[in-house]
Design an enzyme around this catalytic site. Structure first.
Site, PDB file in Angstrom:
ATOM      1  N   CYS A 279      42.443  41.501  46.776  1.00  0.00           N
ATOM      2  CA  CYS A 279      43.909  41.330  46.894  1.00  0.00           C
ATOM      3  C   CYS A 279      44.092  39.861  47.262  1.00  0.00           C
ATOM      4  O   CYS A 279      44.317  39.515  48.416  1.00  0.00           O
ATOM      5  CB  CYS A 279      44.465  42.238  47.982  1.00  0.00           C
ATOM      6  SG  CYS A 279      44.204  43.985  47.670  1.00  0.00           S
ATOM      7  N   PRO A 282      48.298  34.780  47.884  1.00  0.00           N
ATOM      8  CA  PRO A 282      48.329  33.511  47.150  1.00  0.00           C
ATOM      9  C   PRO A 282      47.034  32.699  47.214  1.00  0.00           C
ATOM     10  O   PRO A 282      47.001  31.583  46.709  1.00  0.00           O
ATOM     11  CB  PRO A 282      49.483  32.748  47.822  1.00  0.00           C
ATOM     12  CG  PRO A 282      49.508  33.275  49.221  1.00  0.00           C
ATOM     13  CD  PRO A 282      49.081  34.710  49.126  1.00  0.00           C
ATOM     14  N   GLY A 283      45.992  33.217  47.852  1.00  0.00           N
ATOM     15  CA  GLY A 283      44.688  32.604  47.654  1.00  0.00           C
ATOM     16  C   GLY A 283      44.142  31.778  48.804  1.00  0.00           C
ATOM     17  O   GLY A 283      43.127  31.108  48.635  1.00  0.00           O
ATOM     18  N   GLY A 284      44.765  31.845  49.968  1.00  0.00           N
ATOM     19  CA  GLY A 284      44.263  31.068  51.110  1.00  0.00           C
ATOM     20  C   GLY A 284      42.829  31.453  51.455  1.00  0.00           C
ATOM     21  O   GLY A 284      41.959  30.584  51.651  1.00  0.00           O
ATOM     22  N   ASP A 303      44.356  40.236  41.690  1.00  0.00           N
ATOM     23  CA  ASP A 303      45.635  40.593  42.297  1.00  0.00           C
ATOM     24  C   ASP A 303      46.451  41.380  41.275  1.00  0.00           C
ATOM     25  O   ASP A 303      46.329  41.168  40.066  1.00  0.00           O
ATOM     26  CB  ASP A 303      46.418  39.369  42.777  1.00  0.00           C
ATOM     27  CG  ASP A 303      47.408  39.719  43.887  1.00  0.00           C
ATOM     28  OD1 ASP A 303      47.065  39.554  45.071  1.00  0.00           O
ATOM     29  OD2 ASP A 303      48.525  40.198  43.574  1.00  0.00           O
ATOM     30  N   ASP A 329      44.618  46.266  39.151  1.00  0.00           N
ATOM     31  CA  ASP A 329      44.996  47.158  40.245  1.00  0.00           C
ATOM     32  C   ASP A 329      43.726  47.565  41.002  1.00  0.00           C
ATOM     33  O   ASP A 329      42.881  48.281  40.451  1.00  0.00           O
ATOM     34  CB  ASP A 329      45.697  48.392  39.637  1.00  0.00           C
ATOM     35  CG  ASP A 329      46.166  49.363  40.702  1.00  0.00           C
ATOM     36  OD1 ASP A 329      45.851  49.141  41.893  1.00  0.00           O
ATOM     37  OD2 ASP A 329      46.841  50.345  40.337  1.00  0.00           O
ATOM     38  N   ASP A 348      41.934  42.314  51.592  1.00  0.00           N
ATOM     39  CA  ASP A 348      43.069  41.865  52.412  1.00  0.00           C
ATOM     40  C   ASP A 348      44.296  42.616  51.885  1.00  0.00           C
ATOM     41  O   ASP A 348      45.106  42.048  51.143  1.00  0.00           O
ATOM     42  CB  ASP A 348      43.215  40.344  52.232  1.00  0.00           C
ATOM     43  CG  ASP A 348      44.212  39.720  53.179  1.00  0.00           C
ATOM     44  OD1 ASP A 348      44.667  40.414  54.103  1.00  0.00           O
ATOM     45  OD2 ASP A 348      44.544  38.537  52.982  1.00  0.00           O
ATOM     46  N   CYS A 401      47.507  42.072  58.056  1.00  0.00           N
ATOM     47  CA  CYS A 401      48.289  41.317  59.039  1.00  0.00           C
ATOM     48  C   CYS A 401      49.310  42.291  59.645  1.00  0.00           C
ATOM     49  O   CYS A 401      50.476  41.971  59.798  1.00  0.00           O
ATOM     50  CB  CYS A 401      48.932  40.081  58.427  1.00  0.00           C
ATOM     51  SG  CYS A 401      49.908  40.401  56.955  1.00  0.00           S
TER      52      CYS A 401
END
Ligand code: SAM
Length: 461
Positions: A279, A282-284, A303, A329, A348, A401
């Site tokens: 997942c 945005p790729g951090g 993603d 998916d 994540d 998170c």
């Protein structure tokens, strides 16, 4: 034609508003902030999406755009308090078609309560913004309400101070969940979630190091301190736009919260390994995995959302890193990426994001109680679907998170119970606290965002 102002129903003497049409340069950003707040509060659009609207993007001055951002974030942070004040100031609610006007009044009150904008300037610009919004008749109303707040603030604030929504600035359903999950911490969680977050950076160790980069920042008058528990993290004393960060475009540095920076080291990627970031956008964390392993891992960044995946690609290009990006998916593996085995998997998962409310105050007003079981079910499906792709002896790091046990320790405990070859590999650390088979960081003012990590190992046959 202006009609009778509803402001007169407040038994206010009719006064000339501070701002005359076209005379307040601050009207446009106030009108734009009201449109953003209305989009989130009444149309349930995300704050990021709302800030992208043409009314905001059309503002030519970057300071105006920064003001819109500050007013929108701040108003959404304090929303229940501001709504209680509007209810007390108005004898009857505004009509349903006037939600933009109500949003403008909320933005006006926010300025008086929480910014250093001189009250007369805040009132003048907000009154003028009523005209910008195409509601010239309401200028008198806005003027009257804001002036009345200035005169009677102590009594008005005292009247709603005992309301838990106003005290904690959280929706009831989420407050109840936090109280149940964190009986000794929920107050601190709420207070920390309502603060401004710090700006933290991750230095790209392949292009510079923390000491050199801190020195480059210092040359520009930007002060920073090392981020605890990381080797490449810095926290700025005062946030700055990324355009002011030296070498940002050249990939020397990325913006990433301190809690988020813990994930890559916990997964511990080794050069040459085949790794799935399931997942990724945005790729951090994708980029951090590559930086840690000298850009020498066979990394697949997956993603569900192709638009978000494009942001992963942009980030990797900026940082000079290489991964295979795939739209797919994670709950229903198919295609090339679904061919295991992977030595390590970063999971994540999509979650309530209740640990990052200080960065996304719209979460408080967009999420619903019923989202939590729905998200927990999705997380369980993703865990079950991805697990068979992990090599025997391999490691999976489950990350959210979220602050809610349904998405965290309960989720992972249930997975361990139903999955014969899954073992907990507990994270030992000086940060956070043990929660079931994982470790939880709570959001802390000036510190990290709220995260949950659980490390799992697949048993050898
Ligand atoms: C918490 S974010 C990931 C943040 C990212 N790891 C980072 O550090 O920048 C969760 C991501 O999961 C994606 N997602 C949601 N459902 C998914 C699914 N079924 N399969 C794959 N990705 C999914 C979302 O589009 C979102 O980008």
């Amino acid at each position: 034609m202006p009609t009778t102002s509803p402001g007169r129903s407040l038994a206010e003497p009719r006064r000339k508003p501070y701002g005359a049409p076209g005379t307040s340069p601050g009207a446009d950003p106030r009108a734009a902030a009201a449109a953003v707040v209305e989009a989130v509060r009444d149309q349930k659009r995300s704050l990021d999406e709302a800030l992208d609207m043409p009314r905001v993007q059309a503002l030519a001055d970057t300071r105006d755009r920064a003001l819109v951002q500050e007013l929108s974030y701040g108003t959404l942070r304090l929303l229940p308090r501001l709504e209680a004040l509007v209810a007390a100031l108005r004898h009857k609610p505004l009509k349903p078609g006037e939600s933009d006007l109500e949003a403008l009044i909320l933005v006006g009150l926010y300025q008086l309560i929480a910014t250093r904008i001189p009250p007369h300037a805040a009132v003048a610009a907000t009154v003028a913004a009523a005209r910008t919004l195409g509601r010239p008749w309401a200028a008198g109303l806005v003027n009257a309400l804001l002036r009345r707040y200035e005169r009677e603030k102590d009594a008005l604030e005292a009247a709603s101070a005992e309301d838990p929504r106003v005290r904690w600035l959280f929706p009831d359903w989420l407050l109840r969940r936090l109280q149940a999950a964190w009986p000794n911490h929920w107050q601190a969680i709420c207070d920390a979630s309502n603060t401004h977050p710090p700006m933290s950076l991750r230095i790209n160790r392949l292009r510079t190091d923390r000491r050199d980069y801190a020195a480059r920042l210092a040359e520009l008058g930007i002060t920073a301190r090392p981020l605890p528990y990381t080797e490449t993290g810095l926290t700025l004393d005062t946030p700055v736009p990324t355009a002011r960060l030296p070498g940002f475009d050249a990939g020397l540095v990325s913006v990433q919260d301190g809690g988020a920076q813990l994930a890559a080291a916990l997964l511990d990627p080794r050069p040459g390994e085949r790794i799935l970031d399931a997942c990724a956008a945005p790729g951090g964390k994708t980029a951090h995995l590559l930086e840690l392993a000298d850009n020498d891992i066979d990394l697949t960044a997956l993603d569900l959302d192709p638009l978000r995946l494009a942001r992963v690609e942009e980030g990797l290009a900026r940082l000079g890193l290489t991964a295979r990006t795939c739209t797919g998916d994670a709950a229903a593996p198919e295609g090339d990426w679904a061919q295991g085995p992977y030595q390590r998997i970063l999971l994540d998962v999509p979650c309530s994001a209740t640990g990052v409310i200080r960065r996304h105050p719209d979460i408080k007003w967009l999420r619903r109680d019923a989202d939590i079981p729905r998200l927990a079910a999705l997380q369980g499906r993703i865990l079950d679907a991805v697990w068979p792709l992990l090599a025997p002896g391999g490691t999976l790091l489950y990350v959210t998170c979220s602050l809610l046990p349904e998405e965290n320790e309960d989720q992972v405990s249930a997975f361990l119970t139903r999955t014969e070859d899954a073992r907990s590999n507990p994270v030992q650390a000086h940060w956070g606290q043990a929660r079931g088979p994982g470790r939880q960081i709570l959001p802390e003012a000036g510190g990290m965002d709220g995260f949950f990590f659980a490390r799992l190992k697949r048993a050898l046959p």
